[in-house]
Enzyme design. Structure first.
Site, PDB file in Angstrom:
ATOM      1  N   GLU A  42       0.984  -1.250  -0.242  1.00 21.10           N
ATOM      2  CA  GLU A  42       0.089  -0.006   0.114  1.00 21.10           C
ATOM      3  C   GLU A  42       0.939   1.161   0.022  1.00 21.10           C
ATOM      4  OE1 GLU A  42      -3.185  -0.085  -0.012  1.00 21.10           O
ATOM      5  OE2 GLU A  42      -3.777   2.064   0.379  1.00 21.10           O
ATOM      6  N   ASP A  43       1.696   1.370   0.802  1.00 22.33           N
ATOM      7  CA  ASP A  43       2.631   2.552   0.997  1.00 22.33           C
ATOM      8  C   ASP A  43       4.212   2.572   0.504  1.00 22.33           C
ATOM      9  OD1 ASP A  43       0.474   2.976   2.830  1.00 22.33           O
ATOM     10  OD2 ASP A  43       1.727   2.564   4.393  1.00 22.33           O
TER      11      ASP A  43
END
Ligand code: MN
Length: 517
Positions: free
Chosen positions: A75-76
């Site tokens: 996600e990051d």
């Protein structure tokens, strides 16, 4: 950064080859998070590390630990899921993917006003919250994903002070209304109590202040009584040659607050008897009842307060004997009596399986508990029971941890925050007909997550879908049948197309046409 000693020590239960993979996961997580900071200013990597440490305490398998270290990478950071799969295998990649997807589920602000929900709105709120909990289990598709998510949430709660206020309240409420009940259903009492108490001051600051003040006034004397009672019990049982672990237990703040609001207690703290409770832990069920008898013959029990959760466990598997007695100096104290296994189960719930299997002792208790437990006949509890039953045979573990529960379903929101459950592959057409057949019929446009979209777009989990309607719409087009997947949509579209055809035929050929058929 070098592989942390703390994690290395906690993972001593893993075989060397698995530990090597965890170290590899650490190197990658450390690299991809390198330049990232948490809101507190500390290095980001501490967050996945703390998540993994908690799961290492529960002695979970290496895939879970690897996935915990990597849980925020996809996600990051730029890390690809395919990369995770290549290096750590499909199972770990699926766990990371599951946690990433769960991150998109949100308690929506529209479901609750600031500073609590109005009483009359409660049933609706509870329904939505329950749907959300199911949604989490459904999307997780593997109980280990939920465990990682809970450990992730626990660390986020520990660092919540650094989050800006409005977001902080949402996260705190989400923890109380969604994640703590999930932990409870999974029987993880310790985690539940911990995250509730971390969330309570942010979700209900005034109530928290008031309660802690109230408790301070009464608890000092209670603690002294509990200590006296603890020594008395140890002496009493030692005479009977029963050696036990006895400890005092302070009640968790949030559960105390909920309890006080029940009509029975009427916000009167002096009516709560388990503010400080005594817990006696022994090694067999027979001894539990024997100890109960000894305590009751020393101190008079309060009538109607004895509960036998050993013979009749709670739906989440909790077992113990509870009693309230007139203890030293006539003070009322609550005493809980349980075996070590029951204690582990009460604190770690579904995760206790891994814990136990590492200790190489029988897991018969799981079977006993699941089979004897009075399970409510809801799909939810049945699914949970299925998981739990599967856990007694470790060889079946891999296959049975995944579930068909809501498989091939997606969850999407209306603009008001209601959740709809649709078959995967659904389009806005399916959505519209799921809301109401009339909404489908009058649909002229759609917005997905606030932007205009096409009727043919496949909806993604967690999307907010807004259907634009017009009363003058001519109704469904025949290609809508191919653009939709749900039976509901197909049924209504066919019906509406047929009706429209009849009307237009009628207009063309007059009433006789109808008689020909
Ligand atoms: Mn995280």
């Amino acid at each position: 950064m070098k592989f942390p000693d703390q994690l290395n020590q906690k993972l001593s239960y893993l075989p060397p080859r698995s530990l090597e993979l965890v170290k590899k996961a650490w190197i990658i997580a450390d690299r991809v998070h390198r330049d990232q900071k948490r809101l507190s200013g500390e290095d980001y990597i501490n967050h996945p590390l703390q998540t993994a440490l908690y799961l290492a305490d529960l002695k979970l398998d290496f895939q879970t630990i690897c996935a915990a270290l990597l849980h925020d990478t996809v996600e990051d950071t730029g890390l690809k899921l395919s990369e995770v799969e290549k290096k750590f295998g499909r199972s770990t990649a699926k766990l990371v993917d599951g946690v990433t997807k769960l991150g998109k589920i949100r308690l929506r602000k529209t479901w609750f006003g600031w500073g609590g929900i109005k009483k009359e709105k409660l049933p609706e709120f509870e329904r939505q919250a329950e749907t959300l909990r199911k949604m989490i289990l459904a999307m997780a598709n593997d109980i280990r994903v939920v465990l990682i998510k809970l450990a992730d949430r626990r660390h986020n709660m520990l660092t919540l002070a650094d989050v800006p206020a409005p977001k902080r309240e949402r996260i705190a409420r989400e923890t109380l209304d969604i994640y703590a009940p999930l932990a409870h259903r999974l029987g993880m009492g310790e985690l539940k109590g911990e995250i509730e108490d971390l969330a309570f001051p942010y979700a209900y600051p005034q109530e928290y202040q008031k309660l802690t003040q109230q408790v301070k006034e009464v608890s000092r004397s209670r603690e002294r009584i509990a200590e006296e009672a603890r020594r008395d019990i140890l002496k009493l049982l030692a005479k009977g040659k029963i050696f036990v672990l006895v400890h005092g237990r302070a009640k968790h703040w949030y559960s105390l607050w909920l309890k006080l609001q029940k009509p029975k207690y009427d916000n009167d703290i002096t009516r709560i008897h388990d503010l400080v409770a005594i817990r006696v832990i022994t090694d067999s069920v027979e001894k539990c009842y024997q100890i109960l008898g000894m305590i009751h013959s020393k101190w008079k029990p309060l009538p109607g307060r004895f509960k036998d959760y050993i013979a009749a466990p709670k739906p989440n598997g909790y077992q113990s004997l509870h009693t309230e007695v007139f203890g030293p100096g006539g003070a009322i104290i609550e005493i809980q009596i349980r075996t070590e296994k029951m204690h582990e189960q009460a604190e770690f719930g579904i995760a206790a399986h891994w814990f136990r299997s590492q200790h190489k002792t029988s897991s018969q208790y799981l079977e006993d508990r699941v089979i004897k437990a009075p399970l409510k006949e809801t799909l939810w509890v049945k699914e949970l029971a299925k998981w739990q039953r599967a856990l007694k045979d470790p060889t079946e573990l891999r296959q049975s941890l995944t579930t068909d529960f809501f498989k091939d379903r997606i969850f999407v929101y209306t603009p008001k925050g209601d959740v709809l459950n649709l078959p995967s592959g659904s389009t806005p057409i399916d959505f519209a007909y799921a809301v109401h057949s009339e909404v489908g019929e009058k649909m002229v446009g759609v917005k997905i997550n606030g932007s205009m979209a096409n009727f043919s777009d496949r909806l993604q989990n967690g999307a907010v879908v807004e259907i634009l309607t017009n009363k003058k719409s001519a109704g469904p087009k025949s290609d809508w049948l191919e653009l939709s997947v749900s039976n509901t949509a197909h049924y209504h579209i066919r019906r509406q197309l047929r009706r429209n055809r009849l009307i237009s035929n009628f207009l063309h050929f007059g009433p006789k046409y109808k008689n020909k058929n």
